[in-house]
Design a protein around this motif. Sequence first.
Motif, PDB file in Angstrom:
ATOM      1  N   ASP A  38       0.847  -1.174   0.000  1.00  0.00           N
ATOM      2  CA  ASP A  38       0.000   0.000   0.000  1.00  0.00           C
ATOM      3  C   ASP A  38       0.889   1.232   0.000  1.00  0.00           C
ATOM      4  OD1 ASP A  38       0.738   0.638   2.644  1.00  0.00           O
ATOM      5  OD2 ASP A  38      -1.030  -0.290   3.505  1.00  0.00           O
ATOM      6  N   ILE A  39       0.314   2.349  -0.425  1.00  0.00           N
ATOM      7  CA  ILE A  39       1.077   3.591  -0.566  1.00  0.00           C
ATOM      8  C   ILE A  39       0.405   4.690   0.230  1.00  0.00           C
ATOM      9  CG2 ILE A  39       1.948   5.347  -2.168  1.00  0.00           C
ATOM     10  CD1 ILE A  39       1.748   3.217  -4.394  1.00  0.00           C
ATOM     11  N   TYR A  86      -0.690  16.445   9.941  1.00  0.00           N
ATOM     12  CA  TYR A  86       0.216  15.843  10.927  1.00  0.00           C
ATOM     13  C   TYR A  86      -0.511  14.746  11.708  1.00  0.00           C
ATOM     14  CZ  TYR A  86       3.214  15.715  15.135  1.00  0.00           C
ATOM     15  OH  TYR A  86       4.005  15.326  16.195  1.00  0.00           O
ATOM     16  N   GLU A  87      -1.697  15.042  12.169  1.00  0.00           N
ATOM     17  CA  GLU A  87      -2.469  14.067  12.950  1.00  0.00           C
ATOM     18  C   GLU A  87      -2.887  12.878  12.097  1.00  0.00           C
ATOM     19  OE1 GLU A  87      -4.835  16.661  16.284  1.00  0.00           O
ATOM     20  OE2 GLU A  87      -5.403  16.980  14.182  1.00  0.00           O
ATOM     21  N   ILE A  88      -3.274  13.149  10.861  1.00  0.00           N
ATOM     22  CA  ILE A  88      -3.691  12.061   9.960  1.00  0.00           C
ATOM     23  C   ILE A  88      -2.526  11.128   9.676  1.00  0.00           C
ATOM     24  CG2 ILE A  88      -4.530  11.514   7.644  1.00  0.00           C
ATOM     25  CD1 ILE A  88      -6.055  14.192   7.720  1.00  0.00           C
ATOM     26  N   LEU A  89      -1.346  11.704   9.416  1.00  0.00           N
ATOM     27  CA  LEU A  89      -0.162  10.889   9.144  1.00  0.00           C
ATOM     28  C   LEU A  89       0.223  10.069  10.371  1.00  0.00           C
ATOM     29  CD1 LEU A  89       2.228  10.085   7.330  1.00  0.00           C
ATOM     30  CD2 LEU A  89       3.433  12.125   8.161  1.00  0.00           C
ATOM     31  N   ARG A  90       0.238  10.702  11.521  1.00  0.00           N
ATOM     32  CA  ARG A  90       0.599   9.985  12.742  1.00  0.00           C
ATOM     33  C   ARG A  90      -0.357   8.834  13.003  1.00  0.00           C
ATOM     34  NH1 ARG A  90       0.441  13.258  18.286  1.00  0.00           N
ATOM     35  NH2 ARG A  90      -1.738  13.417  17.599  1.00  0.00           N
ATOM     36  N   SER A  91      -1.647   9.082  12.845  1.00  0.00           N
ATOM     37  CA  SER A  91      -2.633   8.048  13.094  1.00  0.00           C
ATOM     38  C   SER A  91      -2.466   6.878  12.127  1.00  0.00           C
ATOM     39  CB  SER A  91      -4.039   8.633  12.969  1.00  0.00           C
ATOM     40  OG  SER A  91      -5.022   7.638  13.106  1.00  0.00           O
ATOM     41  N   ARG A  92      -2.171   7.196  10.871  1.00  0.00           N
ATOM     42  CA  ARG A  92      -2.075   6.135   9.871  1.00  0.00           C
ATOM     43  C   ARG A  92      -0.865   5.247  10.120  1.00  0.00           C
ATOM     44  NH1 ARG A  92      -3.917   4.225   5.130  1.00  0.00           N
ATOM     45  NH2 ARG A  92      -2.443   3.534   3.532  1.00  0.00           N
ATOM     46  N   VAL A  93       0.309   5.831  10.247  1.00  0.00           N
ATOM     47  CA  VAL A  93       1.510   5.002  10.358  1.00  0.00           C
ATOM     48  C   VAL A  93       1.612   4.319  11.716  1.00  0.00           C
ATOM     49  CG1 VAL A  93       2.715   6.448   8.688  1.00  0.00           C
ATOM     50  CG2 VAL A  93       3.022   6.883  11.116  1.00  0.00           C
ATOM     51  N   TRP A  96      -0.295   0.746  11.836  1.00  0.00           N
ATOM     52  CA  TRP A  96       0.077  -0.407  11.013  1.00  0.00           C
ATOM     53  C   TRP A  96       0.485  -1.588  11.886  1.00  0.00           C
ATOM     54  CZ3 TRP A  96       3.484   3.032   7.408  1.00  0.00           C
ATOM     55  CH2 TRP A  96       2.670   3.619   6.431  1.00  0.00           C
ATOM     56  N   ASN A  97      -0.177  -2.701  11.686  1.00  0.00           N
ATOM     57  CA  ASN A  97       0.157  -3.914  12.442  1.00  0.00           C
ATOM     58  C   ASN A  97       0.035  -5.161  11.572  1.00  0.00           C
ATOM     59  OD1 ASN A  97      -2.571  -4.135  12.125  1.00  0.00           O
ATOM     60  ND2 ASN A  97      -3.079  -4.123  14.310  1.00  0.00           N
ATOM     61  N   ASP A  98       0.117  -4.952  10.250  1.00  0.00           N
ATOM     62  CA  ASP A  98       0.000  -6.083   9.321  1.00  0.00           C
ATOM     63  C   ASP A  98       1.377  -6.394   8.738  1.00  0.00           C
ATOM     64  OD1 ASP A  98      -0.068  -3.571   8.232  1.00  0.00           O
ATOM     65  OD2 ASP A  98      -1.299  -4.127   6.503  1.00  0.00           O
ATOM     66  N   PRO A  99       2.081  -7.368   9.299  1.00  0.00           N
ATOM     67  CA  PRO A  99       3.456  -7.659   8.884  1.00  0.00           C
ATOM     68  C   PRO A  99       3.582  -8.178   7.459  1.00  0.00           C
ATOM     69  CG  PRO A  99       2.653  -9.367  10.357  1.00  0.00           C
ATOM     70  CD  PRO A  99       1.629  -8.272  10.380  1.00  0.00           C
ATOM     71  N   GLY A 100       2.483  -8.542   6.836  1.00  0.00           N
ATOM     72  CA  GLY A 100       2.547  -9.069   5.477  1.00  0.00           C
ATOM     73  C   GLY A 100       2.449  -8.016   4.398  1.00  0.00           C
ATOM     74  N   THR A 101       2.276  -6.742   4.760  1.00  0.00           N
ATOM     75  CA  THR A 101       2.115  -5.679   3.777  1.00  0.00           C
ATOM     76  C   THR A 101       3.368  -4.806   3.717  1.00  0.00           C
ATOM     77  OG1 THR A 101      -0.282  -5.578   4.078  1.00  0.00           O
ATOM     78  CG2 THR A 101       0.771  -3.640   3.120  1.00  0.00           C
ATOM     79  N   THR A 102       3.830  -4.550   2.504  1.00  0.00           N
ATOM     80  CA  THR A 102       4.924  -3.607   2.303  1.00  0.00           C
ATOM     81  C   THR A 102       4.332  -2.203   2.214  1.00  0.00           C
ATOM     82  OG1 THR A 102       6.324  -5.202   1.146  1.00  0.00           O
ATOM     83  CG2 THR A 102       6.788  -2.874   0.756  1.00  0.00           C
ATOM     84  N   HIS A 103       4.562  -1.414   3.240  1.00  0.00           N
ATOM     85  CA  HIS A 103       4.048  -0.053   3.283  1.00  0.00           C
ATOM     86  C   HIS A 103       5.035   0.908   2.623  1.00  0.00           C
ATOM     87  CE1 HIS A 103       0.824  -1.289   5.969  1.00  0.00           C
ATOM     88  NE2 HIS A 103       1.714  -1.811   6.795  1.00  0.00           N
ATOM     89  N   TRP A 104       4.529   1.726   1.723  1.00  0.00           N
ATOM     90  CA  TRP A 104       5.311   2.779   1.091  1.00  0.00           C
ATOM     91  C   TRP A 104       4.830   4.127   1.625  1.00  0.00           C
ATOM     92  CZ3 TRP A 104       8.127   2.306  -3.951  1.00  0.00           C
ATOM     93  CH2 TRP A 104       8.308   0.980  -4.336  1.00  0.00           C
ATOM     94  N   ILE A 105       5.763   4.975   2.042  1.00  0.00           N
ATOM     95  CA  ILE A 105       5.435   6.352   2.400  1.00  0.00           C
ATOM     96  C   ILE A 105       6.231   7.252   1.468  1.00  0.00           C
ATOM     97  CG2 ILE A 105       5.263   8.081   4.221  1.00  0.00           C
ATOM     98  CD1 ILE A 105       5.683   5.875   6.272  1.00  0.00           C
ATOM     99  N   VAL A 106       5.533   8.075   0.703  1.00  0.00           N
ATOM    100  CA  VAL A 106       6.184   8.956  -0.267  1.00  0.00           C
ATOM    101  C   VAL A 106       5.854  10.399   0.085  1.00  0.00           C
ATOM    102  CG1 VAL A 106       6.420   9.559  -2.704  1.00  0.00           C
ATOM    103  CG2 VAL A 106       5.982   7.173  -2.047  1.00  0.00           C
ATOM    104  N   TRP A 135       7.001   7.172  15.557  1.00  0.00           N
ATOM    105  CA  TRP A 135       5.723   6.587  15.138  1.00  0.00           C
ATOM    106  C   TRP A 135       5.926   5.211  14.503  1.00  0.00           C
ATOM    107  CZ3 TRP A 135       3.939  11.548  12.087  1.00  0.00           C
ATOM    108  CH2 TRP A 135       3.722  12.582  13.004  1.00  0.00           C
ATOM    109  N   LEU A 136       6.989   5.093  13.770  1.00  0.00           N
ATOM    110  CA  LEU A 136       7.263   3.820  13.100  1.00  0.00           C
ATOM    111  C   LEU A 136       7.897   2.810  14.035  1.00  0.00           C
ATOM    112  CD1 LEU A 136       8.624   5.170   9.699  1.00  0.00           C
ATOM    113  CD2 LEU A 136       6.390   4.141  10.128  1.00  0.00           C
ATOM    114  N   ASN A 137       8.154   3.245  15.270  1.00  0.00           N
ATOM    115  CA  ASN A 137       8.667   2.342  16.293  1.00  0.00           C
ATOM    116  C   ASN A 137       9.958   1.672  15.847  1.00  0.00           C
ATOM    117  OD1 ASN A 137       8.732   0.993  18.741  1.00  0.00           O
ATOM    118  ND2 ASN A 137       7.486  -0.712  18.009  1.00  0.00           N
ATOM    119  N   VAL A 138      10.976   2.488  15.608  1.00  0.00           N
ATOM    120  CA  VAL A 138      12.262   1.975  15.164  1.00  0.00           C
ATOM    121  C   VAL A 138      12.869   1.105  16.250  1.00  0.00           C
ATOM    122  CG1 VAL A 138      14.607   2.564  14.473  1.00  0.00           C
ATOM    123  CG2 VAL A 138      12.685   3.957  13.685  1.00  0.00           C
ATOM    124  N   THR A 139      13.115  -0.152  15.937  1.00  0.00           N
ATOM    125  CA  THR A 139      13.737  -1.094  16.876  1.00  0.00           C
ATOM    126  C   THR A 139      14.718  -1.962  16.119  1.00  0.00           C
ATOM    127  OG1 THR A 139      11.961  -2.705  16.513  1.00  0.00           O
ATOM    128  CG2 THR A 139      11.711  -1.192  18.376  1.00  0.00           C
TER     129      THR A 139
END
Length: 364
Positions: A38-39, A86-93, A96-106, A135-139
Amino acid sequence: MSRRYAVAMALLAMSLVAPMSVAPIGVAAQQFTPRGHDITLVIGAPGTSDFAEQFARWAGRWRGIAERGEIEMEVIGETESNKSDYEILRSRVSSWNDPGTTHWIVFIGHGTHREGESKFNLRGPDVRASELAKWLNVTQIDASELQRNAPMVIVNCSSSSGPFVNALSAPGRVVVTATASASEHNFARFGDYFSEAMLSLESDLDHDHEISVLEAFLRASKQTQRFYESEARIATEHALIDDNGDALGTRAKAFRGTRVIANAKGDTDIDGQLARRIALPMGIDGQTQPLSDAQSVTRDRIEIQIETLRRRKHEMAEVTYYDEFELLMLELAQIYQAASQEQQGSREHDGGDAVTPAKASDQE
C-alpha cells in the motif's frame, strides 16, 4: 570468460526461449505468504501556485502507479479535514500492524532543517524526522523477524531530507532521500524524476519488466544530475538510499548497474540488496509482471545466494565457484521458464503473444 560461466549464462538464456529438459523446481508457495503493498502519499504545503502544479503532476504519476498495480493508496495533504495532516499521518503510520504488507510512504514537497532537526513541511504543523521514527517504532529486528515481516519503503523527495536516513534507517527498511544532507536546502527536483522513473522502461536495468526501488533511485539520480549539467548549474541535491540499517546511505555513483561497486563500512552489508528486490506489482511498457508473488520470493532467495557467492569468490577455488554459480543460475532459469510457460498459456488463451523477460542482473 570461462567455459563454466558461459554454460551458466547459456542455461538462463535457454530458459527464456525454449522448454528445458530438467525437472522444474517448486516455488515453495506454502513457505511464503504473498506480500501486498500500500502507498501513503504525503503532499506537503506547496507555498506557491507553481510548486502546487509541480507537486500535483508528481502526485498524478503516483496515482497512475497505484491504479496500474491495483494498489491501495491514501493521499494526505489534498483535501480539507477537521484533523491536521500531521495528525492524519501519525494516526495512519502508528496503526500499522500487518506484517505481510509492504508499506510505502512517499513525501512530495518542501523540507527544512532548523535547530538540529530536519522536517517535512505539511499544511499546519510540520513532521520531524525523529517524530516519524518514533511513530514507526524503530527497533532492532532479528533475522527471524525480517523473514516474517514485509519490508517498508520511505521516499522523501524534499530538500534537507538527508537526515531522514539517519533517523529512519532500520533493518528491513528502505529509505530514499532527495538530498545527502540537511545543508542541501534548495528546492529538490528528485521527486519529479523518481515518479517518472517508477513508470519508465528506461529504469528497468535488469529487463524483468518491473521497476525496483533501487532501479527507480538510480534512474532518478541520473536524470537529476543531467538536469543540473544541462542547465550548467552546480548540483544542489545528491540523493541517498539506505537499506542495510547502518543509517549512512549510499549515493548512486557507488553503483554500476544495480550492483554496488563500493564497499560498506565495517561488517554491514552493502546498500541496495533489499531495494533491488522490492517492486510494486505492476507492469511497464504495456507488459504485465512476469512472476507470481511466490515465484518472486523464490527468485529473491536465489539472488541473495548468488550475491553471497559472489562475495566469497576470492576465497574459493575457481572450479568450485563456477559449479555453485551454475547450479544457482539453473534454479533461476527454471523459475523464469515456469513463468514464461504460464504467461504463454495465458496469452494463447487470450489470443495474444507471450513476452519473456531477460534477467541481466544475474550476469557477472
